[in-house]
Design a protein around this motif. Structure first.
Motif, PDB file in Angstrom:
ATOM      1  N   PRO A   8       0.838  -1.208   0.000  1.00  0.00           N
ATOM      2  CA  PRO A   8       0.000   0.000   0.000  1.00  0.00           C
ATOM      3  C   PRO A   8       0.871   1.255   0.000  1.00  0.00           C
ATOM      4  O   PRO A   8       1.980   1.257   0.543  1.00  0.00           O
ATOM      5  N   PHE A   9       0.338   2.317  -0.604  1.00  0.00           N
ATOM      6  CA  PHE A   9       1.151   3.527  -0.792  1.00  0.00           C
ATOM      7  C   PHE A   9       1.680   4.074   0.530  1.00  0.00           C
ATOM      8  O   PHE A   9       2.826   4.519   0.608  1.00  0.00           O
ATOM      9  N   ARG A  10       0.856   4.044   1.579  1.00  0.00           N
ATOM     10  CA  ARG A  10       1.311   4.588   2.862  1.00  0.00           C
ATOM     11  C   ARG A  10       2.486   3.791   3.433  1.00  0.00           C
ATOM     12  O   ARG A  10       3.303   4.328   4.181  1.00  0.00           O
ATOM     13  N   ARG A  11       2.574   2.501   3.083  1.00  0.00           N
ATOM     14  CA  ARG A  11       3.692   1.680   3.565  1.00  0.00           C
ATOM     15  C   ARG A  11       4.976   1.997   2.804  1.00  0.00           C
ATOM     16  O   ARG A  11       6.080   1.735   3.294  1.00  0.00           O
ATOM     17  N   VAL A  12       4.828   2.553   1.612  1.00  0.00           N
ATOM     18  CA  VAL A  12       5.995   2.872   0.784  1.00  0.00           C
ATOM     19  C   VAL A  12       6.527   4.271   1.089  1.00  0.00           C
ATOM     20  O   VAL A  12       7.669   4.595   0.768  1.00  0.00           O
ATOM     21  N   LEU A  16      10.011   6.301   0.113  1.00  0.00           N
ATOM     22  CA  LEU A  16       9.976   7.471  -0.774  1.00  0.00           C
ATOM     23  C   LEU A  16      10.647   8.674  -0.117  1.00  0.00           C
ATOM     24  O   LEU A  16      11.372   9.424  -0.782  1.00  0.00           O
ATOM     25  N   ALA A  17      10.413   8.839   1.180  1.00  0.00           N
ATOM     26  CA  ALA A  17      11.031   9.949   1.904  1.00  0.00           C
ATOM     27  C   ALA A  17      12.547   9.797   1.933  1.00  0.00           C
ATOM     28  O   ALA A  17      13.287  10.775   1.766  1.00  0.00           O
ATOM     29  N   LEU A  18      13.032   8.564   2.135  1.00  0.00           N
ATOM     30  CA  LEU A  18      14.473   8.322   2.141  1.00  0.00           C
ATOM     31  C   LEU A  18      15.071   8.621   0.770  1.00  0.00           C
ATOM     32  O   LEU A  18      16.115   9.287   0.660  1.00  0.00           O
ATOM     33  N   ARG A 138       1.648  10.106  -7.749  1.00  0.00           N
ATOM     34  CA  ARG A 138       1.888  10.579  -6.390  1.00  0.00           C
ATOM     35  C   ARG A 138       3.328  10.312  -5.952  1.00  0.00           C
ATOM     36  O   ARG A 138       3.964  11.152  -5.302  1.00  0.00           O
ATOM     37  N   GLY A 139       3.812   9.121  -6.292  1.00  0.00           N
ATOM     38  CA  GLY A 139       5.174   8.777  -5.896  1.00  0.00           C
ATOM     39  C   GLY A 139       6.198   9.709  -6.509  1.00  0.00           C
ATOM     40  O   GLY A 139       7.107  10.198  -5.823  1.00  0.00           O
ATOM     41  N   ILE A 140       6.059   9.989  -7.799  1.00  0.00           N
ATOM     42  CA  ILE A 140       7.003  10.889  -8.465  1.00  0.00           C
ATOM     43  C   ILE A 140       6.818  12.315  -7.967  1.00  0.00           C
ATOM     44  O   ILE A 140       7.783  13.069  -7.835  1.00  0.00           O
TER      45      ILE A 140
END
Length: 402
Positions: A8-12, A16-18, A138-140
């Motif tokens: 799930p996106f919240r787990r990633v 992504l922050a790192l 969202r990720g990008i």
């Protein structure tokens, strides 16, 4: 697990922050010289041409590195490419902090471009590999916050460097930060275990034969000049041309970039509403018209131009990327982006700041900004004429009477 085996996106988000933190330091390592140039000029005693060439040497290294990143990641995976890029950039900055000759500084700047250029293709591929396709946007978007934040905090970091230490110690500190983050990502980073694909030279030849592709490179080059190029040389203009002190110039530079973070959203809406080609050309035209006053005005009118120019300039990119991606169709659109952006960065982020500095040495630094603004304006008008002719030609082809 999410659909397709993705988390799930919240787990990633932590990963992504790192990754975004690595990108932020990567970007800072290349733009931190902009607010530091007045101090570096004063210490080493060189002119504006040499100052502008700092970004040229970085760009000369960055250009082949981005293009060949696929060869590296094909051998050592995306994650190891990211670690290599971050670690090498940190080491180069530490070395650069101790360089005392221009030959050594230029070699280090070239090495910095080589090291940092490996990151972006591997970083984007890592994101699309660990984020579900429905959340790629969202990720990008999270990842792309890094350069916008970098533009804001670089002058503030520079102010701390100059106030409490020296620019050399500050550069060394950023280098150490990159080395630490490289080790941290190597230990804690997830994803990026796939290998890259070397670029297809045959595809590149297809684009090099397209007149529209060269037009887009011209527009992107001047658009990058309107953002990174102007950002690179603006502190020098404010300090040496306007007599502003370094702290005030850096605070102004930082404040002028705050609102640029949100501008791509309305710019994208305008592109959908009125057409990406129209918005792309209009943004570059207005950016050019607002760049010219930077070299002519002073006082309050200059401050207004400093704030308005970047707000308009960043509006070019959402529509321009959409137009560029259509050149090769669905299959080759990504290749058009990966080939054109390094070339445009070399010109807009390297050659143009050097040109502005050279004009400043021979005439006046403000004249360099006027020339850059005129180049943007003329290119936008030229593009408008060419694109309108192409649109008329397409209309004639589809006209049953023709």
């Amino acid at each position: 697990m999410a659909d397709g085996g993705y988390l799930p996106f919240r787990r990633v988000l932590p990963q992504l922050a790192l990754l975004s933190s690595l990108f932020l330091l990567n970007f800072l390592s290349r733009i931190i010289f902009a607010p530091l140039l007045p101090q570096i000029e004063q210490e080493l005693g060189f002119g504006h041409t040499v100052s502008g060439s700092f970004f040229l040497w970085i760009s000369v290294g960055y250009f082949p590195s981005v293009l060949t990143s696929g060869f590296v990641s094909a051998r050592i995976t995306f994650k190891r490419t990211i670690v290599l890029s971050t670690l090498a950039a940190g080491c180069v900055l530490v070395i650069l902090a101790h360089c005392r000759t221009m030959t050594g500084i230029r070699a280090a700047l070239f090495g910095l471009g080589l090291a940092s250029g490996l990151y972006l293709p591997a970083g984007l591929s890592t994101i699309t590999g660990m984020v579900a396709p429905t959340f790629w946007g969202r990720g990008i978007a999270v990842h792309e916050l890094a350069p916008n934040i970098g533009f804001i905090i670089a002058p503030l970091i520079c102010g701390v460097m100059v106030r409490w230490s020296t620019w050399r110690h500050g550069i060394e500190g950023i280098g150490v930060g990159l080395i630490v983050m490289a080790v941290l990502y190597g230990l804690k980073g997830r994803g990026g275990r796939d290998r890259g694909v070397p670029p297809d030279l045959a595809v590149f030849r297809v684009f090099l034969a397209m007149p529209q592709f060269w037009l887009m490179i011209l527009l992107f080059s001047l658009a990058i000049c309107s953002t990174m190029g102007i950002y690179a040389m603006l502190p020098l203009l404010l300090v040496t041309g306007q007599g502003m002190d370094g702290d005030s110039a850096n605070r102004l530079l930082s404040l002028s970039r705050f609102c640029t973070i949100i501008m791509p959203v309305p710019a994208g809406w305008l592109g959908d509403r009125y057409g990406n080609r129209r918005v792309m050309v209009a943004a570059l035209l207005l950016a050019g018209l607002l760049t010219i006053p930077l070299g002519l005005l002073s006082g309050g009118p200059l401050l207004a131009a400093v704030f308005l120019q970047p707000l308009v300039a960043v509006c070019f990119f959402p529509s321009a990327f959409a137009v560029l991606s259509t050149l090769g169709g669905k299959k080759l659109g990504a290749a058009a982006v990966s080939l054109s952006i390094p070339m445009a960065f070399l010109v807009g982020g390297g050659v143009m700041p050097t040109l502005i500095g050279g004009i400043g040495d021979h005439f006046d630094l403000g004249a360099g900004f006027v020339v850059a603004g005129l180049a943007m304006t003329v290119a936008a008008v030229l593009a408008a004429v060419i694109l309108r002719r192409e649109a008329r030609a397409r209309g004639a082809e589809h006209d049953p009477r023709s």
